[in-house]
Design a protein around this motif. Sequence first.
Motif: not given
Length: 304
Positions: A69-85
């Motif tokens: 769950v932590q891995i998937l959460t961190h991946t979603a966060q990283a993806t979301s942040m990268a897309q936003r940047i």
Amino acid sequence: MELRHLRYFVTVVEEQSITKAAEKLCIAQPPLSRQIQKLEEELGILLFERGTRPVRTTEAGRFFYQHAVQILTHTAQATSMAQRISSVDQTVKIGYVSSLLYALLPQIIYLFRQRNPDIQVELIECGTHQQVAALKQGKIDLGFGRLRISDPSIKRMLLRKERLKLAVHKQHHLAQYMESGIYLAQIVDESIFSYPTTPKPNFATAVQSIFTELGLVPKKLIEVREIHMAMGLVSSGEGICLIPESASDIGMKNLVYIPILDLEAYSPISLSVRNMDQSSYIPKILDCIQEVFKDEQIDVRIDV
């Protein structure tokens, strides 16, 4: 090991059924079972107990689930942040519970928009409990809610403890306490409308927990769909209901609002964000919250 294998495993654990997990993932059951078996072979451990209904994880499986769950959460966060940047036009998706529209949320959002014209704001109605999953999945970026939630992936900032009031018909016998106030112990024999009927936990369960904390058991709680229906029924003389103080501005006819004297009778208003989110819009929204609260002469408190 691929991320999809982790998603398959987490979904099976949460659904407690291969069949239900397959339906949720929109794949056939046999391929899902094979992928789970391949994951077990790759890890060299059994993740699920064999022959159990509903499906139960082994001790090793429970440990692996927490980290998956932590891995998937961190991946979603990283993806979301990268897309936003990488995006020229930044969009901030804000989840909110509907009752906050009667509080100061509209002023906060309006001020945020005025100060940040380069940021697109999308408002999404979303219960406090549902905001946790929505934040993890990147469906929202900020969540304004009322419940006490706890999740290692989510940072919750308490903004304010809004007092609750009792809404009664102006001819109701309890209306005599409009000036002096009332204790919840005085209303346990009344017909009390509880809302909403959204998935629990919700505002109804929060109110119930206040009664429980005080050692009280209301004799007649009547669940209705949402706050307007509850107040409409009270206006018709059908019963009484507890509301956040700001909801008294709805202005429904024939109602009076009685202060509740119990210190426990409040609804927390909080802002939730992803735990590792360092986005620039977070301090900007906090600045807007502080300014609106100051203008309204409300004590500013932002507790993490």
